[in-house]
Design a protein around this motif. Structure first.
Motif, mmCIF file in Angstrom:
data_model
loop_
_atom_site.group_PDB
_atom_site.id
_atom_site.type_symbol
_atom_site.label_atom_id
_atom_site.label_comp_id
_atom_site.label_asym_id
_atom_site.label_seq_id
_atom_site.Cartn_x
_atom_site.Cartn_y
_atom_site.Cartn_z
ATOM 1 N N VAL A 28 1.345 -1.177 0.224
ATOM 2 C CA VAL A 28 -0.546 0.099 0.290
ATOM 3 C C VAL A 28 0.605 0.892 -0.209
ATOM 4 O O VAL A 28 1.855 1.870 0.753
ATOM 5 C CB VAL A 28 -1.245 -0.129 0.970
ATOM 6 N N CYS A 37 -1.482 -9.514 -0.202
ATOM 7 C CA CYS A 37 -2.522 -9.510 -1.143
ATOM 8 C C CYS A 37 -3.554 -11.148 -0.166
ATOM 9 O O CYS A 37 -2.777 -11.740 -0.535
ATOM 10 C CB CYS A 37 -2.726 -9.492 -2.125
ATOM 11 N N PHE A 53 -0.600 -6.070 7.765
ATOM 12 C CA PHE A 53 -1.405 -6.129 7.387
ATOM 13 C C PHE A 53 -2.260 -6.615 5.729
ATOM 14 O O PHE A 53 -1.683 -7.071 5.050
ATOM 15 C CB PHE A 53 -1.468 -4.671 5.748
ATOM 16 N N ILE A 64 -5.116 -7.354 2.145
ATOM 17 C CA ILE A 64 -6.069 -6.893 2.041
ATOM 18 C C ILE A 64 -6.606 -7.874 0.312
ATOM 19 O O ILE A 64 -5.814 -8.607 0.259
ATOM 20 C CB ILE A 64 -5.533 -5.827 0.699
ATOM 21 N N ALA A 107 -11.921 -0.917 2.188
ATOM 22 C CA ALA A 107 -10.375 -0.140 1.987
ATOM 23 C C ALA A 107 -10.243 1.129 2.211
ATOM 24 O O ALA A 107 -10.198 1.541 2.323
ATOM 25 C CB ALA A 107 -9.635 -0.939 1.022
ATOM 26 N N ILE A 136 -7.492 3.845 1.398
ATOM 27 C CA ILE A 136 -6.508 2.519 0.585
ATOM 28 C C ILE A 136 -7.902 2.129 -1.158
ATOM 29 O O ILE A 136 -8.907 2.644 -0.551
ATOM 30 C CB ILE A 136 -6.945 1.350 1.102
ATOM 31 N N ALA A 194 -10.043 -4.338 3.138
ATOM 32 C CA ALA A 194 -8.278 -4.363 3.714
ATOM 33 C C ALA A 194 -9.202 -4.925 5.380
ATOM 34 O O ALA A 194 -9.696 -4.800 5.997
ATOM 35 C CB ALA A 194 -7.807 -3.111 3.752
ATOM 36 N N LEU A 199 -4.195 0.840 9.724
ATOM 37 C CA LEU A 199 -3.659 0.129 7.771
ATOM 38 C C LEU A 199 -3.123 1.738 7.662
ATOM 39 O O LEU A 199 -3.332 2.762 7.636
ATOM 40 C CB LEU A 199 -4.446 0.318 7.995
ATOM 41 N N VAL A 203 -2.952 0.197 -3.709
ATOM 42 C CA VAL A 203 -3.030 -1.051 -3.146
ATOM 43 C C VAL A 203 -1.857 -1.385 -5.257
ATOM 44 O O VAL A 203 -2.418 -0.972 -6.001
ATOM 45 C CB VAL A 203 -3.653 -2.111 -3.305
#
Length: 184
Positions: free
Chosen positions: A84, A91, A125, A127, A143, A148, A161, A170, A175
């Motif tokens: 990010v 991910c 973190f 995503i 997000a 994000i 997220a 976060l 991303v």
């Protein structure tokens, strides 16, 4: 990345199967390819997983299978490196389950095991780009509420997220996925 191959009913939360989960082994690679291809009914996600194995984004121990008692993989969840802006994150995806085991909890078990493994590795973190009614059960939130976003257009509610460490908020930013995802 297409929609996740699940029927999103509540039956998955009440599954009577005690799913076993573990990190993939080399012997699982053909089964993982079959799981992804069958779940999505196309080769894209299976090919993506194969490409990610050769990419620097791959993190050993974060490719998770859920198995039957005889150790046959039927579910799958993958976490790979993304960022990010400049902050390292993970991910989640692809996540897949053989069609005959969908809604049984196999996918949820693999995801939970993957998130736990990521937390043990000190990752903070995660995503996910996926179904907005499925992933909140794991703690994912929209997000955009955290600043994000993506460089491509996706439904706002589909990008989510999660922080694995409540003491670490976060990061804000865009991303950046690994190259095999094809998202600039």
């Amino acid at each position: 990345m297409g929609p996740e191959p699940y029927e999103y009913g509540e039956s998955e939360l009440n599954s009577s199967i005690d799913w076993r989960t573990r990190a993939e082994t080399d012997a699982d690679i053909p089964a993982i390819h079959v799981i992804n291809q069958a779940a999505f009914d196309r080769p894209d996600e299976a090919d993506l997983v194969d490409a990610l194995r050769a990419d620097p984004a791959w993190i050993h121990g974060l490719s998770i299978v859920s198995t039957l008692p005889d150790d046959t993989p039927v579910g799958y969840a993958l976490l790979t490196r993304c960022h990010v802006d400049s902050a390292p994150a993970l991910c989640l995806g692809p996540c897949a389950v053989l069609p005959e085991y969908q809604t049984s909890g196999a996918g949820a078990a693999a995801i939970r095991a993957g998130l736990a493994a990521a937390e043990q590795l000190g990752e903070a973190f995660v995503i996910v780009l996926g179904h907005p009614t499925y992933y909140p059960r794991f703690g994912f939130e929209k997000a955009s509420e955290f600043g994000i976003g993506l460089s491509i257009e996706v439904p706002d509610e589909a990008l989510m997220a999660l922080t694995l460490d409540p003491a670490r908020p976060l990061p804000r930013g865009t991303v950046r996925y690994a190259a095999p995802f094809g998202i600039d």
